[in-house]
Enzyme design. Structure first.
Site, PDB file in Angstrom:
ATOM      1  N   CYS A  79      36.654  43.240  35.626  1.00 29.25           N
ATOM      2  CA  CYS A  79      37.282  42.428  36.676  1.00 29.25           C
ATOM      3  C   CYS A  79      36.646  41.049  36.835  1.00 29.25           C
ATOM      4  O   CYS A  79      37.167  40.218  37.590  1.00 29.25           O
ATOM      5  CB  CYS A  79      37.221  43.169  38.011  1.00 29.25           C
ATOM      6  SG  CYS A  79      37.876  44.838  37.910  1.00 29.25           S
ATOM      7  N   GLU A 111      30.419  42.760  49.384  1.00 26.12           N
ATOM      8  CA  GLU A 111      30.630  41.350  49.084  1.00 26.12           C
ATOM      9  C   GLU A 111      30.269  40.477  50.282  1.00 26.12           C
ATOM     10  O   GLU A 111      29.735  39.373  50.116  1.00 26.12           O
ATOM     11  CB  GLU A 111      32.078  41.090  48.680  1.00 26.12           C
ATOM     12  CG  GLU A 111      32.303  39.639  48.281  1.00 26.12           C
ATOM     13  CD  GLU A 111      33.712  39.344  47.803  1.00 26.12           C
ATOM     14  OE1 GLU A 111      33.931  38.230  47.291  1.00 26.12           O
ATOM     15  OE2 GLU A 111      34.588  40.211  47.952  1.00 26.12           O
ATOM     16  N   HIS A 123      45.217  43.101  42.500  1.00 23.41           N
ATOM     17  CA  HIS A 123      44.037  42.918  41.654  1.00 23.41           C
ATOM     18  C   HIS A 123      44.484  42.840  40.198  1.00 23.41           C
ATOM     19  O   HIS A 123      44.926  43.835  39.628  1.00 23.41           O
ATOM     20  CB  HIS A 123      43.082  44.091  41.866  1.00 23.41           C
ATOM     21  CG  HIS A 123      41.728  43.889  41.269  1.00 23.41           C
ATOM     22  ND1 HIS A 123      41.452  42.923  40.327  1.00 23.41           N
ATOM     23  CD2 HIS A 123      40.554  44.553  41.470  1.00 23.41           C
ATOM     24  CE1 HIS A 123      40.180  42.996  39.979  1.00 23.41           C
ATOM     25  NE2 HIS A 123      39.617  43.970  40.666  1.00 23.41           N
TER      26      HIS A 123
END
Length: 768
Positions: free
Chosen positions: A165, A309, A335
């Protein structure tokens, strides 16, 4: 030779295809207005999953370029990349008259690459249906990069990265570094990925999918939404953009990479791993945390990722995190995995251009653990001079980009020579450099006949190196990588601890990735449907899973990446490690090359054709090379085996599976490598060739070497693959291991080529 430059790198063109529409303008319009384009999927069945929603690209869009698909087949991931690239390249009008083909590059990031191509071939075979084996050529990540090179006539560096990713962001940052180092003047960079049943079933098995559009950072969020598409950017030297009169959209000021070294899928909860990527990006950009106005976050919407995050931004930006605007583009398009970083970088570029922070859509009540300013639901006007785009991946691979509006002289790194201090070897000859050297010295062929094919297996007793508990979650690619890395560190006499582990990184080169795990995960799924998807296997289906295992089990948590340059992947890993060390972004780098064989892989090569050729053998291997900055190695009293003096990369630019039969790409790569090493062809004492026993591969190399040494005494040539087999991505490190096992008589040239016309030359020398 174009000398290294620490000058600025700018974005002059963008292109995208997402669920918002087939252009970058569609993407920006939807993202800036908070328009959610996550809807019921139409082109594939979603029965048996927790959701029927995704950011699907609507039908009806096709690329203009013909990349030579077999009749009746197209790969969505490649088509998306072509469509986005056509828009990006068309918007800038930089033909070969403005930038020569040899000064153009391609860097492509992806997670699943040509998975749909492999799926098409595999299911046709299982059902006894006819299938053109050429479809397999479109499976590896490098195939997409080389298809783009063929479409646009790119003959400079053509590379692919697969950090899951984080791949799209990694690709853009790597492309900028190639321009700064003088290896290219312009690079087409970005990412692509497509939805598939394998992908959806995997995330469904992890219970990560949200039944409604993802709502990142909201207290009532239920998981992530998947998406598909591509984003591509054209990066150019700033002075060249001005000279050619091209409008500058933004500057790519810095890239930061780091490893969590924590878990295969979950991020480090305290955010320290990702924070180091944020801080590294700011250092490379020469910017302070207080300069950052906007952050395009990873923002997946899962229970663990969003708080982690948030912590990463708090640690990485300090008190400045309280004043930045943060938003998640994934709340509107899903995503996009390997394409996420590229598409989100485009949104960040547009945010700088329009001075508008796009919103996080579907935001409801805030989560107490997610307490930053997430720009809920409505865009906000801001004076954005400096922005960040963050992407964090499976295996703990983190990437942060700094994008700016204003001129920003990058930080000037402290350069140093790069030396080789340790080598760990798993090969068809056995375990260790001594057995490899002995087999080579005695001309011992290490491949055997398996049903008419020459195959080299690694005879590894795993129990000697890893406990049952340690290898419980590892596949064969991970085991090879971890064991080889430990052997290299042992050979170098280097122990990793809290004092140095953040300054030692990892880069994996693999040509075909974790095929044993991909097969083991997909086969039951194809036979029995989504319920057969195994959540224990899915995390290891990403190419960089092995790198994550190395970080976790060895302790190296500095910069991490995974390069997938086909059969030249190991050379690509050594080259990328060299660049990271040269820029003082790490003190040491474990450059690991690994590929493993399954019966299906062997059958696939056989159907394409090479295994029917006399003299060609296919092998598996795991080779780790510890490279260090010379000053660091000297300070700890290391005894280097050799020095990596330089490298060169060039491509034929012919497309998937196509070579320049006259070897001009090979020759350009080798000449560039020697020039960067400060050597002439007459200085070379030995050549370690790429010779594999395939005329289509060997003949162009022979022609290139004949021209390179024309007029001087040709040095001896060695062809280790004729003994040990073609170890796919590990060929160059295998040659390096043999070449440095004893005293070197002088500089040595190592030749490596993908099967799609990408060539890398490495120059080794005795330690000065």
């Amino acid at each position: 030779m174009n000398t290294p430059s620490q000058g600025r790198v700018v974005v002059v063109g963008v292109g995208a295809i997402t669920s918002q529409g087939p252009t970058a303008e569609d993407l920006w319009l939807g993202a800036s207005q908070g328009q959610v384009a996550i809807r019921p999927v139409e082109h594939m069945s979603m029965d048996g999953y927790r959701t029927r929603l995704a950011g699907e690209v609507v039908a009806g869009h096709s690329p203009k370029h013909d990349v030579g698909y077999p009749t009746g087949f197209n790969d969505r991931a490649l088509d998306f990349a072509l469509i986005a690239a056509e828009e990006a390249m068309g918007s800038v009008g930089l033909g070969n008259d403005a930038v020569p083909a040899e000064r153009w590059g391609v860097v492509l990031g992806t997670c699943n690459a040509g998975l749909l191509s492999a799926r098409h071939w595999y299911l046709a075979r299982e059902h006894g249906e006819p299938v053109d084996p050429r479809v397999l050529l479109f499976t590896p990540p490098q195939a997409i990069a080389e298809a783009l090179a063929g479409a646009f006539g790119v003959c400079g560096p053509v590379l692919s990265v697969n950090t899951a990713c984080a791949a799209g962001a990694n690709a853009i940052g790597y492309a900028a570094d190639l321009i700064r180092s003088g290896r290219a003047d312009a690079v087409l960079a970005g990412g692509t990925d497509a939805l598939s049943d394998v992908l959806v079933a995997g995330f469904n098995s992890l219970e990560s999918l949200s039944p409604v559009p993802a709502a990142p950072y909201s207290k009532d969020r239920q998981g992530l939404s998947l998406g598909e598409g591509s984003g591509m950017l054209v990066l150019v030297r700033a002075d060249l953009a001005r000279e050619l009169g091209r409008p500058i959209l933004a500057e790519v000021a810095g890239l930061g990479l780091s490893a969590d070294g924590y878990h295969a899928t979950a991020p480090r909860p305290d955010g320290t791993g990702a924070a180091r990527a944020i801080q590294a990006a700011l250092r490379s950009a020469g910017r302070a945390a207080e300069d950052v106005v906007y952050v395009n976050s990873h923002g997946t919407g899962t229970a663990k990722n969003d708080p982690a995050e948030t912590m990463a931004m708090k640690v990485g930006l300090g008190d400045a995190s309280r004043s930045v605007a943060v938003s998640s583009t994934k709340s509107m398009i899903g995503h996009l995995l390997g394409a996420a970083g590229a598409v989100e970088a485009i949104v960040t570029v547009k945010a700088i251009e329009e001075q508008l922070a796009p919103p996080t859509a579907s935001f409801t009540a805030g989560d107490p653990d997610c307490d930053l300013d997430y720009t809920p639901n409505v865009a906000r006007r801001l004076d954005i001079g400096v922005a960040m785009s963050n992407n964090f991946a499976f295996g703990g691979a983190n990437a942060s980009l700094v994008l700016t509006r204003d001129a920003s002289p990058p930080a000037t790194p402290t350069t140093d020579r790069v030396v080789i201090t340790g080598v760990g070897v798993l090969s068809s000859a056995g375990v260790g450099t001594e057995v490899l050297r002995e087999a080579f010295a005695n001309d011992r062929r290490c491949t055997t006949d398996e049903s008419g094919a020459r195959v080299g297996r690694v005879p590894l007793d795993v129990g000697e190196y890893l406990t049952t508990k340690a290898r419980r979650r590892m596949d064969r690619l991970g085991i090879f990588s971890v064991v080889a890395a430990r052997l290299a560190l042992q050979d170098a006499g280097l122990t990793l601890d809290d004092g140095n582990r953040t300054r030692v990184g990892t880069v994996l080169g693999t040509g075909i990735g974790p095929m044993d795990t991909i097969e083991a995960f997909a086969r039951p799924l194809f036979e029995s449907g989504p319920r057969a998807a195994n959540p224990a296997l899915f995390p290891n289906t990403v190419y960089n899973a092995a790198t994550g295992q190395v970080s976790m089990h060895v302790g190296a948590v500095g910069p991490t990446t995974t390069v997938t340059t086909g059969h030249a992947a190991g050379a690509g890993a050594l080259a990328y490690a060299f660049d990271i060390l040269s820029r003082d972004e790490a003190d040491g780098m474990l450059a690991i090359a690994a590929d493993t064989l399954t019966d299906t892989v062997i059958d696939a090569y056989g159907e394409i054709g090479p295994l029917t050729t006399d003299g060609f053998g296919l092998a598996e291997a795991g080779i780790a090379v510890l490279l260090e900055r010379a000053g660091v190695a000297a300070a700890r009293g290391a005894s280097p085996r050799a020095e990596l003096l330089g490298y060169g990369i060039a491509s034929d630019g012919r497309g998937v599976g196509r070579w320049d039969r006259d070897g001009h790409g090979v020759e350009r790569a080798l000449r560039d490598a020697l020039e960067r090493a400060g050597l002439r062809p007459s200085d070379v004492a030995a050549v370690w060739t790429n010779t594999v026993g395939l005329p289509d591969v060997d003949d162009p190399e022979d022609l290139a070497l004949a021209r390179l040494f024309e007029g001087s005494a040709a040095p001896p040539r060695f062809a280790p693959k004729r003994l040990f087999g073609e170890p796919i991505g590990a060929g160059a490190p295998l040659a390096l291991a043999v070449a440095t096992a004893g005293e070197m008589d002088g500089p040595a040239l190592v030749v490596s080529s993908s099967l799609g016309g990408t060539h890398i030359g490495l120059v080794l020398g005795p330690v000065r």
